[in-house]
Design a protein around this motif. Structure first.
Motif, PDB file in Angstrom:
ATOM      1  N   GLU A 269       1.984   1.257   8.420  1.00  0.00           N
ATOM      2  CA  GLU A 269       2.148   1.976   7.142  1.00  0.00           C
ATOM      3  C   GLU A 269       3.015   3.218   7.340  1.00  0.00           C
ATOM      4  O   GLU A 269       3.837   3.553   6.494  1.00  0.00           O
ATOM      5  CB  GLU A 269       0.770   2.376   6.583  1.00  0.00           C
ATOM      6  N   GLN A 270       2.835   3.867   8.490  1.00  0.00           N
ATOM      7  CA  GLN A 270       3.637   5.062   8.783  1.00  0.00           C
ATOM      8  C   GLN A 270       5.124   4.709   8.858  1.00  0.00           C
ATOM      9  O   GLN A 270       5.981   5.456   8.358  1.00  0.00           O
ATOM     10  CB  GLN A 270       3.171   5.677  10.112  1.00  0.00           C
TER      11      GLN A 270
ATOM     12  N   LEU B  76       6.322   4.165   5.353  1.00  0.00           N
ATOM     13  CA  LEU B  76       6.385   5.446   4.634  1.00  0.00           C
ATOM     14  C   LEU B  76       7.611   6.244   5.064  1.00  0.00           C
ATOM     15  O   LEU B  76       8.372   6.746   4.214  1.00  0.00           O
ATOM     16  CB  LEU B  76       5.116   6.252   4.909  1.00  0.00           C
ATOM     17  N   ASN B  77       7.834   6.334   6.358  1.00  0.00           N
ATOM     18  CA  ASN B  77       8.976   7.119   6.847  1.00  0.00           C
ATOM     19  C   ASN B  77      10.294   6.571   6.319  1.00  0.00           C
ATOM     20  O   ASN B  77      11.184   7.324   5.922  1.00  0.00           O
ATOM     21  CB  ASN B  77       8.995   7.122   8.383  1.00  0.00           C
TER      22      ASN B  77
ATOM     23  N   GLN C 242       0.836  -1.206   0.000  1.00  0.00           N
ATOM     24  CA  GLN C 242       0.000   0.000   0.000  1.00  0.00           C
ATOM     25  C   GLN C 242       0.875   1.263   0.000  1.00  0.00           C
ATOM     26  O   GLN C 242       0.668   2.179  -0.784  1.00  0.00           O
ATOM     27  CB  GLN C 242      -0.920  -0.042   1.237  1.00  0.00           C
TER      28      GLN C 242
ATOM     29  N   THR D 234      -2.309   1.376  10.400  1.00  0.00           N
ATOM     30  CA  THR D 234      -1.922   2.747  10.030  1.00  0.00           C
ATOM     31  C   THR D 234      -0.516   3.062  10.522  1.00  0.00           C
ATOM     32  O   THR D 234       0.288   3.670   9.812  1.00  0.00           O
ATOM     33  CB  THR D 234      -2.919   3.768  10.625  1.00  0.00           C
TER      34      THR D 234
END
Lengths: 86, 453
Positions: free
Chosen positions: B338-339, B342-343, B303, B335
């Motif tokens: 995912e964070q 992403l980071n 994602q 979430t």
């Protein structure tokens, strides 16, 4: 992934509300929450291009903003959906 | 050498006197026998001759009795000797077993600096052969010079150390922290015969201490942030709005082309920057409860890869996902997971200004009886200098001018909250690999095991 059908009814959002949010976002350009709220309303009003600009501005300031990135993806998806619908 | 000396001393103390006494008694009797013999005394009467024979018999009996006692004493002595030897061997075996089973390394050195005893742990820590002959201090690898220096100092100047930490890089290129204590070794008479060196690899302990300190700092930052950031952000917004109004007013009054426009630009940019800092501060401090539901790790990675793919393409960066079959699940917050991804991906992309490839791989691994899913994000970026690696997860530590220094700090906190760990390996000019290890949900572990099989 945000459901594009969520933005199917632009009548829900009045022009007055949109202007109010635009002013608020303009007054607090560094506040990602306000700007994303404004971007969501823009998407509700099917003003996808402006919404994408707004979200990109947030991402430029906060590259790690997961919510903004998800919203941007949803905005792009809705743009593609609209093109396909035509 | 030490063993035979001890045995001899013990043997001599216990049985030496008995041997000497018996030997003297036997010698006296032999002399008397010779002196009382008929040939030694010349011709005698028949009565004297009979008496002489009787005396000889008595003397002979005494001699036999003494010889018998001597033989018995010798037998007892021999038995005691072997029993003592066996006991000593047992004591030595036990002592050696204790020494070898110690987690910490133990070395003893004589006053000349020669290694007399070294246990297995010390050999492992110092990466030397455990079989004698033991190496001289001077032949230890260059990286152990600080330790050798401490030992030399203790030997030469009798300055001993207690729990002194030194950092080394071992042959696997890992940073290890050795905690060293050196004390004097004395014999029974209290004479200094050498030194005892205790070395312990406390790398994990130091890492844990650092993590605790980091957590404390994060907690303190969170407490402060909640109050301060709100207080700062509101006046900042007002400042920015009024700045813009003032700009409109002044621009209308002043002729175009002056410096005023530039000044306003700087003021606006700096106000925005302050606002951004406070917003990031708030993001770090938010103590949101962690959801505990089954989350597919691959789903989260895929994602996030989709979310950043457009930007990656714009920067000539290819995202390559090579994930193990199935979707290993963890108990946690999707979430937040995912964070984390992403980071890490954003950091990787920012480290590759000229483009390249980011490889994201996954594998399943066992550690301490638990099943872990390991994600590795490998970039081809500029890399991280070795001295910066320990501070990588510190809040607000950044090497970029426009960086906030919170991306990895937040990722680390989230992963730690999930019971996992983040590890970073980097080579300047070649790239960085960020590994995220997360404990898998129990039941899911079986499913993945089957799918992997």
């Amino acid at each position: 992934m945000t459901d594009p059908s969520k933005y199917a009814d632009p009548a829900r959002v009045t022009q007055h509300e949109l202007e109010r949010l635009r002013r608020r976002a303009g007054a607090e350009p560094a506040d990602p929450d306000t700007r994303l709220l404004f971007a969501r309303k823009l998407l509700d009003c099917r003003q996808v291009d402006e919404a994408i600009l707004e979200i990109r501005a947030v991402i430029a300031m906060f590259p790690n903003h997961l919510e903004a990135r998800k919203l941007l993806e949803a905005a792009h998806a809705s743009k593609v959906d609209r093109k396909a619908a035509r | 050498m030490l063993r035979s000396q001890q045995e001899m001393r013990l043997f001599g103390q216990r049985y030496g006197a008995i041997f000497v006494g018996l030997a003297i008694a036997a010698a006296i009797l032999i002399v008397l026998l010779i002196r009382n013999s008929p040939r030694a005394q010349g011709p005698t009467s028949a009565v004297d001759a009979l008496r002489q024979v009787g005396t000889d018999w008595i003397l002979a009996l005494i001699i036999f009795a003494l010889l018998g006692i001597t033989a018995t004493a010798a037998a007892v002595t021999a038995y005691s000797y072997f029993a003592t030897k066996e006991k000593l061997a047992k004591v030595q075996t036990t002592a050696k077993a204790i020494l070898e089973s110690l987690v910490g390394g133990v070395l003893t050195l004589d006053t000349d600096g020669g290694v007399t005893i070294i246990n297995r742990a010390a050999c492992q820590i110092l990466e030397i052969d455990s079989a004698p002959p033991y190496p001289d201090l001077d032949v230890l690898p260059e990286k152990y010079r600080p330790l050798v220096g401490l030992i030399r100092k203790a030997l030469d100047t009798r300055q001993y150390v207690q729990d002194e930490d030194s950092v080394f890089v071992n042959s696997r290129n890992e940073h290890i922290v050795l905690r060293t204590s050196i004390s004097e070794q004395v014999d029974e008479a209290g004479e200094r015969v050498g030194i005892v060196v205790l070395v312990k690899d406390v790398s994990n302990l130091v890492t844990m201490e650092n993590e605790l300190r980091k957590r404390d700092r994060l907690a303190a930052a969170g407490t402060l942030a909640a109050g301060v950031a709100h207080e700062i952000r509101n006046p900042l917004s007002a400042l920015e709005l009024n700045l813009r109004l003032l700009r409109d007013e002044v621009t209308g009054l002043c002729p175009a082309g002056g410096d005023i426009e530039g000044y306003f630009e700087i003021l606006s940019a700096e106000t925005r920057r302050l606002n951004r800092i406070t917003s990031n501060f708030l993001q770090l401090s938010r103590a949101e409860p962690l959801a505990r539901v089954r989350v597919g790790v691959h789903q989260a990675v895929t994602q996030v890869a989709r979310l950043v793919n457009r930007e990656a393409e714009e920067k000539n960066i290819s995202l390559v996902l090579d994930l193990v079959s199935g979707d290993p699940e963890i108990l946690g917050d999707s979430t937040k997971l995912e964070q984390v991804c992403l980071n890490i991906l954003i950091n990787a992309m920012q480290a590759m200004p000229t483009g390249g490839i980011i490889n994201v791989t996954s594998c399943i691994d066992w550690f301490d009886g638990c099943k872990f899913v390991n994600l590795a994000f490998a970039d081809q970026g500029v890399g991280i200098a070795r001295e910066n690696l320990p501070r990588l997860f510190d809040p607000y530590f950044t090497t970029r001018l426009d960086g906030t220094g919170l991306g990895l700090a937040i990722a680390d906190r989230i992963v730690t909250d999930h019971g996992g760990k983040i590890l970073v390996e980097s080579t300047v000019g070649r790239g960085t690999v960020v590994k995220v290890c997360l404990p898998m949900a129990d039941e899911d572990a079986r499913g993945v095991k089957e799918s992997v099989a």
